[in-house]
Design an enzyme around this catalytic site. Sequence first.
Site, PDB file in Angstrom:
ATOM      1  N   VAL A  76     -21.709 -29.315  28.738  1.00 13.24           N
ATOM      2  CA  VAL A  76     -21.637 -29.121  30.184  1.00 13.24           C
ATOM      3  C   VAL A  76     -21.971 -27.676  30.550  1.00 13.24           C
ATOM      4  CG1 VAL A  76     -20.125 -29.129  32.199  1.00 13.24           C
ATOM      5  CG2 VAL A  76     -19.972 -30.978  30.531  1.00 13.24           C
TER       6      VAL A  76
ATOM      7  N   GLY B 265     -18.142 -20.446  28.047  1.00 15.99           N
ATOM      8  CA  GLY B 265     -18.243 -21.720  27.352  1.00 15.99           C
ATOM      9  C   GLY B 265     -19.602 -22.352  27.524  1.00 15.99           C
ATOM     10  N   LEU B 266     -20.302 -22.580  26.402  1.00 14.96           N
ATOM     11  CA  LEU B 266     -21.658 -23.118  26.436  1.00 14.96           C
ATOM     12  C   LEU B 266     -21.763 -24.416  25.647  1.00 14.96           C
ATOM     13  CD1 LEU B 266     -23.596 -19.767  25.956  1.00 14.96           C
ATOM     14  CD2 LEU B 266     -23.480 -21.122  28.054  1.00 14.96           C
ATOM     15  N   GLY B 267     -20.807 -25.298  25.871  1.00 11.23           N
ATOM     16  CA  GLY B 267     -20.896 -26.637  25.311  1.00 11.23           C
ATOM     17  C   GLY B 267     -21.931 -27.434  26.090  1.00 11.23           C
TER      18      GLY B 267
ATOM     19  N   LYS C 297      -5.486 -40.255  30.035  1.00  8.48           N
ATOM     20  CA  LYS C 297      -6.194 -39.445  29.043  1.00  8.48           C
ATOM     21  C   LYS C 297      -5.625 -39.777  27.675  1.00  8.48           C
ATOM     22  CE  LYS C 297      -9.274 -35.944  29.315  1.00  8.48           C
ATOM     23  NZ  LYS C 297     -10.381 -35.788  30.279  1.00  8.48           N
TER      24      LYS C 297
END
Length: 343
Positions: free
Chosen positions: A182, A178-180, A82
């Site tokens: 994905v 979380g609404l990114g 990463k």
Amino acid sequence: MSTFIFNELNFDNHEQVVFVSEEKSGLRGIIAVHNTNLGPAMGGCRMWDYASEAVAVNDVLRLSRGMTYKNAVAGLPIGGGKSVIIGNPKTAKTPALFEAMGEALERLGGRYITAEDVGTSPADMAHIATKTKYVAGLGASGDPSPFTALGCFVGAQAAVKHYLGRDSLEGLTVAVQGLGNVGYDYARRLRAAGAKLIVTDIDQVALERARSELGAEVVAPDAIYDVQADIYAPCALGATLNPATLGRLKAKIVAGAANNQLATADIGELLRRKEILYAPDFVINAGGIIKVCYEYYDKPEADVEAHVREIGATLAEIFKQADSQSLPTSVVADKLAEARFKK
């Protein structure tokens, strides 16, 4: 300072940790190669406005280790790594910044291959690609988030089948944190399957979109842990399953897209004792890296979806073994990964 990395809690015999910088662009980044036994390390490049360099180090070590386990369980011919860039992704991005990151990757000679992650995009990867070939997730079809969302969806189906004895998500309530890219696509799939949504995010635009398009109920960020739901779906940053939240959680199942959902390893056992079924994060959210790996090695794109859908079967086997051995699902998943990548 010379022993900082080796003493770091999340240093797990990483093969290589590289600090990279470039004066003109202002690049400050860290590349962590955890394990290459199965092949070159592959994992996304995250850009985040970290509170300190120590926090950035902790994050890249956790994330790179997770990629080794994720890639191994997914049956991919790659190891785990990463990278992170320290900076505000909304204000500090420039083409020169990502070109400098590309030059840093090129110096590693292929030991690490990057792709997009939180705070970066296919467009950013295109700038990296001007300086190195060790990058994936390019072009119009480069966004891996739909495949991550698909993997989470089939993972949720497997969890519901195993724990609730149901073949359908119809009428179940899912708390999505979380609404990114994905999180929103996952929520969309859940809604299409008949689930009721309770959502939260710090982005008001995303919340309004979920309310209007998906009929979602919106709650404050901290309130998501207290809602009555069948499934808690953490799809933001990690460590949201911790001693402070565990006592508040009312869901029967945890099935979300975030990396490193368990703040510490013992949380897996605490979830088991609370009779909450946990879909291990690095298993359920592997759809994106499957897509990226297929693209990088020029494998047929038509085969990607079938491979991602295997996540459901993998989770079903993990749940079964965890029950029969009275072990946390997180421990069973770790053992499965280690049997594949450790030599």
